[in-house]
Write an enzyme that holds these catalytic residues in place. Structure first.
Site, PDB file in Angstrom:
ATOM      1  N   TYR A 147       0.852  -1.188   0.000  1.00 15.87           N
ATOM      2  CA  TYR A 147       0.000   0.000   0.000  1.00 15.87           C
ATOM      3  C   TYR A 147       0.881   1.229   0.000  1.00 15.87           C
ATOM      4  CZ  TYR A 147      -3.598   3.365   1.416  1.00 15.87           C
ATOM      5  OH  TYR A 147      -4.458   4.440   1.480  1.00 15.87           O
ATOM      6  N   ASP A 242       9.337   2.914   0.196  1.00 14.50           N
ATOM      7  CA  ASP A 242       8.251   3.539   0.961  1.00 14.50           C
ATOM      8  C   ASP A 242       8.400   3.144   2.424  1.00 14.50           C
ATOM      9  OD1 ASP A 242       5.946   4.486   2.074  1.00 14.50           O
ATOM     10  OD2 ASP A 242       4.581   3.586   0.617  1.00 14.50           O
ATOM     11  N   LYS A 274       3.463   8.994   8.991  1.00 12.57           N
ATOM     12  CA  LYS A 274       3.153   8.385  10.291  1.00 12.57           C
ATOM     13  C   LYS A 274       4.062   8.916  11.417  1.00 12.57           C
ATOM     14  CE  LYS A 274       0.418   4.736   8.360  1.00 12.57           C
ATOM     15  NZ  LYS A 274       0.598   4.259   7.000  1.00 12.57           N
TER      16      LYS A 274
END
Ligand SMILES: *Cc1c(COP(=O)(O)O)cnc(C)c1O
Length: 438
Positions: A147, A242, A274
Site C-alpha cells: 500500500y 516507501d 506516520k
C-alpha cells in the site's frame, strides 16, 4: 473500567453515518471487516485510550503508527503547545520545518534532501512524479499487497483497506491512470527480472514498502530488497523505498537502519509519514540531491502544499523524533516481541493455526497454516477467525487494528501493566478464534 457498554459510541456512529459515508473518514476504521460498531475515542494517555462510554483499552493501533511514544507524551505535548502559542500556520518558511528536515537527513545517509508534505499519499505520489520527471519514463512497478496511499496510479492490488475489503483496485481510477502501473508478486525475483527484461527501458521506478506491513507483515526474503534495487538500477530506473510505516519506527533510521548500508543497492528516494508527524499530519519524500534538484522551484517537476511543513505539525514531529532515543527502540522491540510471543503461545494452546510474522518491531498475526510471503498467501487467511479474535480482545479492553491485513502497533509507553492486560485477554480471544461457527 474495561470494555462494557458502548451505547454512546453507537449514538455517535449513527450521527456520523448521516453526515459521512460509512460514518468514518478512513475506510478501515469502519469495522466492516470485523462487524460491530467502531468505538469513538475521547482521550489517550500512554498505552491506553478511553472511549465515549468511559471504557479503557490498551491501544495496539497507536493511530496506525504515529503514536510511537504513546499518547500525550509530555515533551511532545509541550512542543505542540509552544508552537500553537506562536501561531498555527504562516504559509511562509518557518524554523521547525528546517529542523525536522535536518533530523530526517541526519538519520538516513542517502536522504540528502527532503520535501515535507502532509500525508503519505502525497509523499509517494510526488516521489513517483519526480521519478518520472527524472528518468523521462512512464511505467511504475509496484508489488501486489503493498500500500502506498490512495493516489490513482498506486491503488492497483493495494494493501491496507483495499486488501481488507478484497478489492482489485478502485472505481473511479481510469484505465489510463493505471495503465502505466505494472503489478508484480512480492518476493518474486524471477517475475521482477522478467518484467525488466521485457519493459526495462520504459520503467521509471520501482516502488516498494521497505518491509511490507499493509497486507499483514510480509518481510522481504532472500535479500529481495537488494535484488529489487540492483535490478532497477541496472536498467536505469529509480527505487522508491516507501518507509511511511517503517520509517523511524523499526529503528532510528527506519528499515534502512535495520537492513544496513548497502552502497549502490540503496534506494534513490524514500518516503516517510506516520511517525514523523507524531500524530499530526506530516509526511515527506527525499533522497538523492541530484534527483531532488528537479523539484520546483529549482526544477521542472511541480509539487506544492498550502499546509506543507506546518509549524505546529512539524514541531510535533520533531519533538517525537527527538524523543525516539535508543532506549525507546529497545523498549519497542521488547514489547513487540513479548506481545508476539504471548499471542502465538495463546493461539497454540487453543489449537489455532497461525503465523506471527515480524519485520523489526512491526508484527502481525495471520490465521493460516504456512508462512506468508506474498499477497496471494496473505489472502488465504481465515479472516472470520480474526474477527472473532478481534472482538474478544476488544471486549476485554484491548484495541487491535480492525483488519486481519494490518500490523499491530506498539509504543514505548506499553509497560508491564499493559502487557499483563494483553496477556489476561489472550486465552479467551484465542478460544474465540478456535470456535468454529456455522
Ligand atoms: C500509511 C501508508 C501510506 C499512506 O499514508 P497516508 O498518510 O495514510 O496517506 C503510504 N505508504 C505506506 C507504506 C503506508 O503504511
Amino acid at each position: 473500567m474495561t470494555a462494557g457498554h458502548h451505547d454512546v459510541s453507537r449514538g455517535w456512529f449513527d450521527r456520523a453515518c448521516r453526515v459521512t459515508p460509512g460514518g468514518v473518514n478512513s475506510p478501515v476504521r469502519g469495522f466492516r471487516a470485523v462487524g460491530g460498531t467502531p468505538r469513538f475515542f475521547t482521550s489517550g494517555r500512554g498505552a491506553e485510550v478511553v472511549d465515549v462510554d468511559g471504557n479503557s483499552y490498551i491501544d495496539l493501533v497507536c493511530s496506525w503508527g504515529p503514536m510511537i511514544l504513546g499518547h500525550g507524551h509530555p515533551e511532545v505535548r509541550a512542543a505542540v503547545e509552544a508552537a500553537v502559542a506562536r501561531g498555527f500556520s504562516f504559509g511562509a518558511p518557518s524554523i521547525t520545518e528546517v529542523m525536522l528536515a535536518e533530523e530526517i537527513c541526519s538519520r538516513v545517509e542517502p536522504v540528502q534532501q527532503v520535501r515535507l508534505v502532509s500525508s503519505g499519499t502525497e509523499a509517494t505520489m510526488s516521489a513517483i512524479r519526480l521519478a518520472r520527471g527524472f528518468t523521462g519514463r512512464s511505467v511504475i512497478v509496484k508489488f501486489a499487497g503493498c500500500y502506498h496511499g490512495h493516489s490513482d496510479a498506486l491503488l492497483a492490488e493495494a494493501g491496507s483497506g483495499v486488501a481488507t475489503f478484497g478489492l482489485p483496485g478502485s472505481a473511479g481510477v481510469t484505465v489510463g491512470a493505471a495503465a502505466d502501473t505494472l503489478v508484480l508478486p512480492y518476493n518474486d525475483a524471477a517475475a521482477l527480472r522478467r518484467a525488466f527484461a521485457e519493459r526495462g527501458e520504459e520503467i521509471a521506478a520501482v516502488i516498494t514498502e521497505a518491509a511490507p506491513a499493509n497486507m499483514g507483515v510480509v518481510p522481504p526474503i532472500d535479500d529481495f530488497d537488494r535484488v529489487v534495487a540492483r535490478t532497477a538500477h541496472e536498467f536505469g530506473a529509480l527505487l522508491i523505498s516507501d518507509e511511511v510505516m517503517t520509517g523511524f519506527r523499526v529503528s532510528r533510521s527506519g528499515w534502512y537502519g535495520l537492513a544496513g548500508p548497502d552502497g549502490p543497492d540503496t534506494a534513490d528516494l524514500f518516503t516517510y509519514g506516520k511517525v514523523i508527524g507524531g500524530g499530526l499530519p506530516v509526511a515527506a519524500f527525499g533522497g538523492r540531491a541530484d534527483v531532488m534538484a528537479l523539484l520546483a522551484p529549482d526544477g521542472p517537476v511541480y509539487q506544492a502544499g498550502t499546509l506543507s511543513g506546518n509549524p505546529v505539525a512539524t514541531a510535533c514531529g520533531l519533538a517525537t523524533l527527538q524523543n525516539c532515543t535508543d532506549e525507546v527502540y529497545t523498549q519497542l522491540n521488547h514489547v513487540a516481541r513479548a506481545i508476539a510471543e504471548m499471542t502465538s503461545a495463546a493461539l497454540t494452546a487453543a489449537g489455532v493455526g497461525h503465523r506471527v510474522q515480524r519485520a523489526g518491531n512491526l508484527f502481525s498475526v495471520f490465521f493460516v497454516d504456512a508462512d506468508v510471503t506474498d499477497y496471494e498467501q496473505a489472502r488465504s487467511q481465515d479472516t472470520a477467525a480474526f474477527a472473532r479474535f478481534f472482538h474478544a480482545m476488544l471486549g476485554q479492553g484491548v484495541s487491535l487494528p480492525p483488519s486481519a491485513y494490518e500490523a499491530w502497533f506498539v509504543s514505548a509507553a506499553h509497560d508491564d501493566d499493559a502487557l499483563e492486560r494483553i496477556a489476561a485477554a489472550l486465552p479467551k480471544a484465542a478460544a474465540a478464534a478456535a470456535r468454529q461457527e456455522d
